[in-house]
Every structure is written in C-alpha cells, then in structure tokens.
Motif scaffolding. Structure first.
Motif, short mmCIF file in Angstrom:
data_model
loop_
_atom_site.label_atom_id
_atom_site.label_comp_id
_atom_site.label_asym_id
_atom_site.label_seq_id
_atom_site.Cartn_x
_atom_site.Cartn_y
_atom_site.Cartn_z
N LEU A 22 0.97 -1.34 0.12
CA LEU A 22 -0.20 -0.12 -0.29
C LEU A 22 0.86 1.39 -0.24
N GLY A 23 2.21 1.33 0.76
CA GLY A 23 2.71 2.27 0.88
C GLY A 23 3.36 1.97 -0.51
N ASN A 24 4.10 0.93 -1.29
CA ASN A 24 4.54 1.65 -2.78
C ASN A 24 2.52 2.07 -3.92
N TYR A 25 1.47 2.11 -3.16
CA TYR A 25 0.49 2.79 -3.56
C TYR A 25 0.16 3.58 -3.53
N PRO A 199 4.11 3.39 13.78
CA PRO A 199 3.99 4.49 12.45
C PRO A 199 5.47 5.23 12.92
N LYS A 200 6.46 5.18 13.53
CA LYS A 200 7.81 6.40 13.25
C LYS A 200 8.57 4.99 11.86
N LYS A 201 7.98 4.40 11.52
CA LYS A 201 9.35 4.06 10.60
C LYS A 201 8.29 3.78 9.66
N LYS A 202 9.19 3.44 8.16
CA LYS A 202 8.28 3.51 6.59
C LYS A 202 7.63 1.85 6.45
N MET A 203 7.05 2.05 5.75
CA MET A 203 6.15 0.59 5.46
C MET A 203 6.94 0.02 4.85
N SER A 204 6.65 -0.80 4.73
CA SER A 204 7.96 -1.14 3.64
C SER A 204 7.88 -2.73 3.35
N LYS A 205 8.73 -3.06 2.04
CA LYS A 205 8.38 -4.20 1.64
C LYS A 205 8.82 -5.97 2.25
N SER A 206 9.82 -5.46 2.78
CA SER A 206 10.69 -6.62 3.80
C SER A 206 10.83 -6.31 4.68
#
Ligand code: AMP
Ligand code: TRP
Length: 338
Positions: A22-25, A199-206
């Motif tokens: 969802l972050g990429n989106y 929520p202090k770090k980025k949503m990430s695929k990995s």
C-alpha cells in the motif's frame, strides 16, 4: 516496439524485492493510470538496484513469478502497455554503462550524506557493498537516459532525485547541455506511509513483521485485521486529529484515508471528530479493501496470461534499449569516447 507521440517523459521504478505494498501504491502507483494522459511513461522494474540487498537464486529470474506478479500489478494499477513502456532494468545494458560514466560526476561526500545509505550503515556496518553506496548513481543513469522531465516517487526517494539533478547539472556545466533536469513528483499526503505497528518507520515490502505492511495481494480479511490491530495513540479521550509527531498512528491512518479518497485531511478530521478509533478503522478498512479488491480482480485477470506478460517485458526491452542507446551514444560522443 512503441512509437512515441511528442509528450514530456515520466520515469519511475520499483525494486522487485518482494510483493508490492500500500506504501508503493499511495507513494507512486495510484497516479500511474492518469499520468499516462500527459506523459510518455517508462515504468521500470529495478532489478539491478535490488541486487544490492537481494540474492537471485533462479536462472530464469527475469521471467520469474515475482517479476510477472509485478508486471501484472503494474497493469492492474492502470499502466497501458500499448502506450507506456514496462521493462526490466537488467534487460537494458545502457543503464550500467551510463552508471559508470556518471560515477565520475558525483563526490564521495555527496553519496555519504544519503540518509538511506546512512541508515543501512547504522544497521550493519561490516558488510556494506559498494553498490549500496553508489545506488543513487544507478538511479541517475535510469532517469537521465530517457530525457526524463519528471520522476514520480515517494518521499524516501526525494534526496536521491535531488542528487540526480545535481549530477545532471554538473555534467551539463562541463559538457554540452546534454541532460534534461527532471522535476520530482511527490504528493504532500501519502508520500510516506508508515508501518502499521510502528508508525515511526516507513511501511516496507521487506519488513520482517508482516503486520506492519499491507500488501496489494493480501487477502481482504487479512487487511481488515491488520488495520484493526494497527497501533494507535493512547490519548484519552481518543481524538482523530492529524499530528504526525504527537499522534503518529492515527495520523498515518488519516494519510492513507486521505490518499485513497483524495480528500483533505482537514475534512476527514471534521467528519470523524466524534468517532472512536475502532469505528474509524472500520471505515478505513472498507476504503482500503475497496481499492485493493479492484486491483486484485484485475491482477487475477492479467496474471493468468504469462505469455502476454512476458511479451510486454520483451517489447519493453526493445523500446527502452532503442531509446536509451541513442542517448548513450550522444553522451559517449561529448566525452570523446567514440
Ligand atoms: P521500493 O519499494 O523501495 O522500490 O519503492 C518504490 C516506490 O514506492 C518509490 O517511489 C518509493 O518512494 C515508494 N514507496 C515505497 N514505500 C513507500 C511508503 N511506505 N510510502 C510511500 N511511498 C513508498
Ligand atoms: N530506488 C527506487 C526505490 O527503491 C527505485 C528506482 C530505481 C527508481 N530507479 C529509479 C525510482 C528511477 C525512480 C526513478 O524506491
């Protein structure tokens, strides 16, 4: 191979290091459908970039299931392969060649100041590849090879693109004005979606904690559960207000809501003023699931036809190679290399 109409060029890329999120989106993919009306678009699958952190263990990697998933998701988000170019970075050798040339136009100090690199260094400072250090130079090659006018990215890539502009300006100041200086396309909301449990770090695929991330191919009930369990702030009474510093959890959820519905945060704050977090989360889940369900329906349709997806990559390779070869030739020529 595609023949282009006279339009400005948009370039963007995503690393194939895992399933899209969802972050990429919200960061870039949501605008891909419409941006094609105004720009000639290049959508890259940045597999050379992913070599920095990822081992390829499949000799047919370029048409592996992971790559074909990505192509199908690009299409599901509205990329039209009859007008835009979808290609795999490693299929187009010009990127690695320009990368080397451009590495002569960037300083050690500049690369050392890249936040993403510094973060990696903090995390693991004994096994840092040279490629992680020079990662933005390959991005510069990707972008500058195509006379790119604008680059669509999330906030985490802003510093890299600023450096790309600097490299291009430096080159232009020494040689002819060969490179177009690209603009950065970043939304004010949605350009940095944060991890749901932290929520202090980025949503990430990995992310190793899958509950931090909503994947575009997550089952609908899994998405609802992830949102329900997302970390919100412990204020009493709970207030649905946007304040990323003091209330990072609810602010992140508001950003997702705003980005997916194209509604101002201030309007959302008013609308949900008297809501409990749980009721807000339920409505947000519906919004997310609605968007993702449509993408998934489309994905199921495209993913079935592997030959079609492979053809798109083959044709993208031809077009990208043809286009970028001409530019590389000009660059070699001003450097007196031919
Ligand atoms: P990556 O998945 O790191 O290859 O990123 C591909 C694109 O998605 C880049 O433009 C990123 O800036 C964007 N992106 C990745 N994660 C996020 C996120 N959590 N929020 C917003 N944009 C993101
Ligand atoms: N480095 C980008 C990321 O991880 C992906 C990428 C590679 C890219 N080349 C690019 C993005 C060129 C924009 C333009 O997010």
């Amino acid at each position: 191979m595609l023949y282009f109409k006279k339009k400005d060029i948009m370039f963007t890329g995503i690393q194939p290091t895992g399933l899209l999120t969802l972050g990429n989106y919200c960061g870039t993919m949501y605008r891909w459908r419409n941006i094609q009306k105004d720009y000639q678009c290049f959508f890259c699958i940045a597999d050379l970039h992913s070599l920095t952190t990822f081992k390829i263990d499949n000799s047919k990697y370029c048409f592996s299931s992971n790559i074909l998933d990505m192509v199908a998701l690009y299409l599901s988000c509205g990329v039209d392969p009859t007008n835009s170019v979808i290609f795999l970075q490693s299929h187009v050798y010009t990127h690695s060649q320009l990368y080397w040339i451009l590495s002569n136009f960037v300083y050690f100090g500049e690369l050392s100041r890249m936040t993403q690199f510094k973060k990696r260094l903090l995390y693991n400072n004994t096994q840092i590849n040279l490629s992680l250090f020079s990662y933005p130079v390959l991005m510069a090659a990707d972008i500058l090879l195509y006379n790119t006018n604008c680059v669509s990215v999330g906030l985490d890539q802003k510093q890299h693109i600023e450096l790309v502009k600097k490299i291009a300006l430096r080159f232009n100041s020494i040689y002819e004005n060969i490179f177009i200086i690209p603009d950065i396309l970043i939304e004010s909301i949605g350009s940095k979606i944060m991890a749901l449990q932290n929520p202090k770090k980025k949503m990430s695929k990995s992310d190793i904690n899958v509950d931090n991330t909503i994947f575009l191919l997550d089952k609908i009930d899994v998405i609802c559960l992830k949102i329900k369990q997302s970390l919100t702030d412990s204020d009493n009474p709970p207030q649905i207000v946007f304040n990323p510093k003091k209330k990072p959890g609810i602010s992140n959820l508001l950003s997702i809501f705003s980005s997916l519905t194209n509604t101002d945060i201030s309007i959302l704050e008013k609308r949900f003023k008297f809501y409990q977090y749980s009721s807000f989360k339920k409505i947000l889940s519906d919004v997310i699931c609605d968007t993702i369900f449509k993408i998934q329906q489309s994905y199921i349709y495209f993913r079935k036809n592997e030959d079609y997806l492979i053809d798109i990559l083959k044709s993208g390779k031809k077009t990208a190679l043809n286009y970028s070869k001409n530019n590389l030739k000009k660059i070699f020529s001003v450097l007196n290399l031919v």
